[in-house]
Scaffold this active site. Structure first.
Site, PDB file in Angstrom:
ATOM      1  CB  SER A 127     -51.310  74.574  35.504  1.00 26.35           C
ATOM      2  OG  SER A 127     -50.082  75.229  35.701  1.00 26.35           O
ATOM      3  CE1 TYR A 152     -52.103  74.862  40.700  1.00 26.16           C
ATOM      4  CE2 TYR A 152     -50.200  75.197  39.278  1.00 26.16           C
ATOM      5  CZ  TYR A 152     -51.536  75.406  39.566  1.00 26.16           C
ATOM      6  OH  TYR A 152     -52.307  76.144  38.707  1.00 26.16           O
TER       7      TYR A 152
END
Length: 343
Positions: A127, A152
């Site tokens: 990501s 995350y």
């Protein structure tokens, strides 16, 4: 080829599976169908996939060690596209354990399956959030990413480190792709395009954090799956020029690579909203708010490595992508949930 696609009921996973099915690959898709968002949307994505005779779906949680081991032992897979994960930066602030279970334990189980069954190539989702506190633009895979600002992001950075370990120890070709703000038809309802579109249509305010001054490298879903497919077909190779006294974070002496995959053209959030307003034929009511914990002000992908090595060319104009998203979204709104799940 026989390819495992994890997260097959998800946004990117379902679109990636369709792309591979349409070129003739045999796809085994897995998903745990959790209720992080409306399961009917996930079932609708699966219904599209089940129209293909060379698609098999197995409901499975990647955090289930025995189930993942049995899957790899039974299916005799050749390659893996690992897209299953607990997503969402803000959700990770309030539900941290979900990210350890899925993104750490689950990823380890996938790595173990790849290791023991001699998978030709593992391509996995990282990501843009791994860039965290970095401010140098555009974000480059050749820069260090040691300061994540959400759990995350930390879990995705951990995935890259875990993949490198397996590439080094077991010569597993592994490629990580750092996605940048993917949008388009069949997208997630917790992401900004659908949240914004929903509120605009209902004459409700849309929350714009950082007072609307964010820039995001919005990437249309078709450009993403094209990039994943190109990468999947070219297993990661060791970098013979890698230097231990000047290490390149994006490559290794092991068969390990990391790439950015994005639109390569950051868009002001207010410009994205303007494109939504144009497509919807309505004006948004804007609620300007300060920066949220875990957010970063800008994202901008340096995709030069993908361009050079894979002839990757993200070329969907913003207005074209937003129009396609809005056309799908408004059609979806015309269907009830029960009907949607059977499409």
């Amino acid at each position: 080829m026989k390819i495992l696609v994890t997260g097959a009921a998800g946004f990117i996973g379902s679109m990636q599976a369709i792309r591979l099915l349409e070129r003739g690959d045999e796809i085994v898709g897995i998903d745990n169908l959790n209720d992080y968002y409306d399961v009917n949307l996930k079932l609708a994505r699966l219904a599209r996939l089940q129209n293909y005779p060379n698609f098999t779906f197995i409901k499975l949680d990647i955090a289930d060690r025995a189930a993942v081991a049995n899957l790899f032992a039974k299916e005799q897979l050749q390659r893996v596209v690992h897209l299953a994960a607990q997503a969402g930066v803000r959700y990770s602030i309030t539900n941290p354990h979900a990210y350890i279970d899925s993104n750490i334990v689950g990823f380890l189980n996938i790595l173990e399956g790849c290791r023991h069954h001699k998978i030709d190539h593992l391509v996995y989702a990282s990501s843009s959030s791994v860039y965290g506190a970095n401010t140098r633009m555009p974000f480059s895979v050749h820069d260090n990413v040691d300061h994540p600002v959400s759990l995350y992001a930390a879990s995705k950075k951990a995935n890259e480190l875990m993949a490198h370990t397996y590439s080094h120890l077991y010569k597993l070709p592994a490629t990580g792709l750092r996605f940048f703000t993917v949008y388009g038809p069949w997208g997630r309802p917790d992401m900004s395009p659908m949240l914004f579109a929903s509120n605009i249509l209902q004459d409700k305010p849309i929350d714009l954090f950082n007072y609307g001054n964010h820039r995001r490298d919005f990437t249309y879903i078709d450009d993403i799956v094209t990039g994943i497919t190109k990468v999947l077909d070219k297993p990661a190779q060791a970098n013979p020029g890698w230097l231990s006294d000047n290490p390149d974070p994006g490559s290794s002496t092991a068969p390990y690579r990391v790439y950015n995959i994005g639109g390569n053209s950051p868009v002001q959030l207010l410009d994205f909203i303007a494109a939504l307003e144009h497509a919807l034929g309505k004006t948004a009511i804007k609620n300007l708010l300060p920066m949220q914990p875990g957010d970063v002000p800008d994202t901008y992908a340096d995709v030069e490595d993908l361009i050079v090595e894979f002839d990757y060319k993200p070329d969907t104009p913003l207005r074209v992508g937003v129009d396609a998203f809005v056309a799908w979204y408004t059609e979806m709104l015309g269907k009830g949930k029960d009907e949607l799940a059977t499409q």
